[in-house]
Design a protein around this motif. Structure first.
Motif, PDB file in Angstrom:
ATOM      1  N   GLU A 189       0.823  -1.208   0.000  1.00 39.44           N
ATOM      2  CA  GLU A 189       0.000   0.000   0.000  1.00 39.44           C
ATOM      3  C   GLU A 189       0.859   1.261   0.000  1.00 39.44           C
ATOM      4  OE1 GLU A 189      -0.273  -2.498   2.025  1.00 39.44           O
ATOM      5  OE2 GLU A 189      -2.119  -3.476   1.303  1.00 39.44           O
ATOM      6  N   ASP A 190       1.988   1.215   0.728  1.00 36.43           N
ATOM      7  CA  ASP A 190       2.863   2.381   0.790  1.00 36.43           C
ATOM      8  C   ASP A 190       3.586   2.626  -0.535  1.00 36.43           C
ATOM      9  OD1 ASP A 190       2.162   2.736   3.433  1.00 36.43           O
ATOM     10  OD2 ASP A 190       3.824   1.505   4.177  1.00 36.43           O
ATOM     11  N   ASN A 191       3.677   1.595  -1.349  1.00 30.32           N
ATOM     12  CA  ASN A 191       4.370   1.725  -2.637  1.00 30.32           C
ATOM     13  C   ASN A 191       3.483   2.280  -3.747  1.00 30.32           C
ATOM     14  OD1 ASN A 191       7.092   1.010  -2.392  1.00 30.32           O
ATOM     15  ND2 ASN A 191       6.593  -1.172  -2.337  1.00 30.32           N
ATOM     16  N   LEU A 192       2.187   2.297  -3.523  1.00 26.03           N
ATOM     17  CA  LEU A 192       1.277   2.684  -4.599  1.00 26.03           C
ATOM     18  C   LEU A 192       1.473   4.134  -5.035  1.00 26.03           C
ATOM     19  CD1 LEU A 192      -2.043   0.934  -3.472  1.00 26.03           C
ATOM     20  CD2 LEU A 192      -0.403   0.203  -5.220  1.00 26.03           C
ATOM     21  N   THR A 193       1.678   5.024  -4.079  1.00 18.13           N
ATOM     22  CA  THR A 193       1.800   6.444  -4.418  1.00 18.13           C
ATOM     23  C   THR A 193       3.060   6.763  -5.214  1.00 18.13           C
ATOM     24  OG1 THR A 193       0.482   7.083  -2.500  1.00 18.13           O
ATOM     25  CG2 THR A 193       1.882   8.783  -3.496  1.00 18.13           C
ATOM     26  N   PRO A 194       4.253   6.343  -4.755  1.00 20.74           N
ATOM     27  CA  PRO A 194       5.451   6.729  -5.515  1.00 20.74           C
ATOM     28  C   PRO A 194       5.609   6.019  -6.854  1.00 20.74           C
ATOM     29  CG  PRO A 194       6.053   5.335  -3.660  1.00 20.74           C
ATOM     30  CD  PRO A 194       4.611   5.656  -3.502  1.00 20.74           C
ATOM     31  N   VAL A 195       4.939   4.863  -7.058  1.00 22.78           N
ATOM     32  CA  VAL A 195       5.137   4.123  -8.307  1.00 22.78           C
ATOM     33  C   VAL A 195       3.984   4.290  -9.293  1.00 22.78           C
ATOM     34  CG1 VAL A 195       6.546   2.407  -7.117  1.00 22.78           C
ATOM     35  CG2 VAL A 195       4.092   1.996  -7.391  1.00 22.78           C
ATOM     36  N   LYS A 196       2.985   5.073  -8.914  1.00 25.55           N
ATOM     37  CA  LYS A 196       1.847   5.213  -9.839  1.00 25.55           C
ATOM     38  C   LYS A 196       2.251   6.051 -11.044  1.00 25.55           C
ATOM     39  CE  LYS A 196      -0.213   9.347  -7.775  1.00 25.55           C
ATOM     40  NZ  LYS A 196      -1.428   9.910  -7.148  1.00 25.55           N
ATOM     41  N   ASP A 197       1.573   5.851 -12.149  1.00 28.49           N
ATOM     42  CA  ASP A 197       1.866   6.573 -13.383  1.00 28.49           C
ATOM     43  C   ASP A 197       1.586   8.058 -13.211  1.00 28.49           C
ATOM     44  OD1 ASP A 197       2.552   4.220 -14.575  1.00 28.49           O
ATOM     45  OD2 ASP A 197       0.557   3.852 -15.409  1.00 28.49           O
ATOM     46  N   VAL A 198       2.438   8.843 -13.865  1.00 29.35           N
ATOM     47  CA  VAL A 198       2.255  10.291 -13.856  1.00 29.35           C
ATOM     48  C   VAL A 198       1.250  10.664 -14.935  1.00 29.35           C
ATOM     49  CG1 VAL A 198       3.396  12.523 -14.089  1.00 29.35           C
ATOM     50  CG2 VAL A 198       4.620  10.596 -13.052  1.00 29.35           C
ATOM     51  N   SER A 199       0.268  11.442 -14.567  1.00 31.79           N
ATOM     52  CA  SER A 199      -0.777  11.817 -15.521  1.00 31.79           C
ATOM     53  C   SER A 199      -0.312  12.958 -16.418  1.00 31.79           C
ATOM     54  CB  SER A 199      -2.047  12.238 -14.766  1.00 31.79           C
ATOM     55  OG  SER A 199      -1.800  13.417 -14.013  1.00 31.79           O
ATOM     56  N   VAL A 200      -0.981  13.098 -17.545  1.00 30.66           N
ATOM     57  CA  VAL A 200      -0.655  14.178 -18.476  1.00 30.66           C
ATOM     58  C   VAL A 200      -0.919  15.532 -17.839  1.00 30.66           C
ATOM     59  CG1 VAL A 200      -1.217  15.192 -20.721  1.00 30.66           C
ATOM     60  CG2 VAL A 200      -1.140  12.707 -20.452  1.00 30.66           C
ATOM     61  N   GLU A 201      -1.964  15.614 -17.038  1.00 31.75           N
ATOM     62  CA  GLU A 201      -2.289  16.870 -16.379  1.00 31.75           C
ATOM     63  C   GLU A 201      -1.182  17.294 -15.415  1.00 31.75           C
ATOM     64  OE1 GLU A 201      -4.301  14.352 -16.744  1.00 31.75           O
ATOM     65  OE2 GLU A 201      -5.674  15.237 -18.231  1.00 31.75           O
ATOM     66  N   GLU A 202      -0.572  16.335 -14.724  1.00 31.46           N
ATOM     67  CA  GLU A 202       0.525  16.652 -13.807  1.00 31.46           C
ATOM     68  C   GLU A 202       1.744  17.157 -14.569  1.00 31.46           C
ATOM     69  OE1 GLU A 202      -0.125  13.662 -10.010  1.00 31.46           O
ATOM     70  OE2 GLU A 202       0.706  12.850 -11.867  1.00 31.46           O
ATOM     71  N   ILE A 203       2.014  16.555 -15.706  1.00 32.24           N
ATOM     72  CA  ILE A 203       3.155  16.997 -16.520  1.00 32.24           C
ATOM     73  C   ILE A 203       2.922  18.416 -17.019  1.00 32.24           C
ATOM     74  CG2 ILE A 203       4.463  16.568 -18.627  1.00 32.24           C
ATOM     75  CD1 ILE A 203       3.896  13.617 -18.280  1.00 32.24           C
ATOM     76  N   LYS A 204       1.706  18.684 -17.510  1.00 33.61           N
ATOM     77  CA  LYS A 204       1.400  20.029 -17.993  1.00 33.61           C
ATOM     78  C   LYS A 204       1.544  21.058 -16.882  1.00 33.61           C
ATOM     79  CE  LYS A 204      -1.803  18.809 -21.738  1.00 33.61           C
ATOM     80  NZ  LYS A 204      -3.203  18.928 -22.212  1.00 33.61           N
ATOM     81  N   LEU A 205       1.100  20.710 -15.679  1.00 36.54           N
ATOM     82  CA  LEU A 205       1.170  21.639 -14.558  1.00 36.54           C
ATOM     83  C   LEU A 205       2.618  21.969 -14.204  1.00 36.54           C
ATOM     84  CD1 LEU A 205      -0.248  23.222 -12.308  1.00 36.54           C
ATOM     85  CD2 LEU A 205      -0.187  21.116 -10.915  1.00 36.54           C
TER      86      LEU A 205
END
Length: 305
Positions: free
Chosen positions: A31-47
């Protein structure tokens, strides 16, 4: 375009993910690994891209934030948009994550060696009875591996190194990878070990971070290059044209650093230490290492002031 494909994509595909996973036991909950390994969204990249300073370069490539804001979707070749490709060769050199990725890669090598110790395919050695066995020492990109001198250890160690090379895509440098054995071992035995490891035989460990890894007693000959370096510096200086203040500055800023690094780690032989001090003293009062004059104050007072 093929150049960039080869640059950013790895040719290594001999990865056994299951075996690599077994080397690293789980110490963090899933459960602790889910946040750092999740895919980066396009919206986050644009931001993130929009928050870049327009006229500031975010990396050593010199590209300013304005470039990424306008062209972040495209790969330009000769000034024109080209076809896209998926990089798979890791991060670029100079990236802030490079040291951490490097440590993780070497951790795999360390665990491969430790697994070999645990399953008795290789055997380290202890410096005394009851002491823990020494197997390897890793620092930056330099590795020192210690094993008992026998043919089984040599063959199995080579298998470990070959496996790590296949996984990482790294290649062992034949000029830097050397074997050093005890003088008690015969020459034919040492050559057999070298053939098993596919390395060259060396008579001494050479240098490590600029310091000789001495194999035996330290003598003046060991650090002859320090004397030669100081002699070359003195030979190129026109010290007779300098006043005392200028000579003191050269002593402190140029000559002293030549020996300070070595002397912070090792105790130089007394004869060598006295010879270097004589050079400095003669240069200070006479203008070069060949001239001598009456000393006004001790050299120790000059260099410590």
């Amino acid at each position: 375009m093929s150049h960039f494909n080869e640059l950013f994509n790895s040719s290594t595909n001999d990865l056994d993910c299951q075996e690599i996973g077994q080397l690293f036991p789980n110490v963090i909950a899933h459960e602790d690994n889910l946040t750092p390994v999740k895919d980066v969204s396009v919206e986050e990249i644009k931001l993130v891209v929009k928050q870049l300073e327009s006229l500031k370069a975010s990396g050593p490539d010199g590209l300013q934030g304005l470039f990424f804001i306008r062209y972040w979707k495209e790969v330009l070749v000769n000034g024109s948009p080209s076809i896209s490709f998926q990089p798979s060769n890791g991060i670029r050199q100079g990236d802030s994550l490079s040291p951490f990725i490097f440590i993780l890669c070497l951790e795999a090598l360390s665990r491969l060696i430790q697994r070999g110790i645990n399953n008795k395919s290789i055997d380290g050695f202890a410096i005394s009875r009851g002491a823990p066995k020494i197997t390897h020492s890793l620092y930056a990109d330099d590795n020192v591996i210690f094993v008992k001198a026998n043919y089984k250890n040599a063959c199995n160690l080579r298998k470990i190194l070959d496996k790590f090379c296949r996984w990482s895509g790294q290649i062992i440098s034949k000029t830097k990878f050397t074997l050093i054995t005890s003088s008690n071992l015969g020459r034919s035995f040492t050559k057999g070990m070298a053939r098993a490891l596919n390395v060259q035989v060396a008579t001494n460990p050479g240098k490590y971070l600029g310091i000789h890894m001495q194999w035996g007693r330290i003598s003046a000959k060991t650090y002859l290059e320090i004397v030669e370096k100081i002699e070359n510096r003195l030979h190129g200086w026109k010290a007779r044209d300098l006043n005392i203040a200028g000579r003191i500055t050269l002593l402190k800023s140029v000559l002293d650093p030549v020996t300070n690094y070595v002397m912070s780690l090792l105790k130089l032989p007394k004869g060598l230490y006295n010879k270097l001090n004589r050079y400095k003293r003669d240069f200070l009062w006479g203008g070069d290492k060949e001239s001598t004059k009456m000393l006004a104050v001790p050299l120790s007072m000059v260099v410590s002031s």
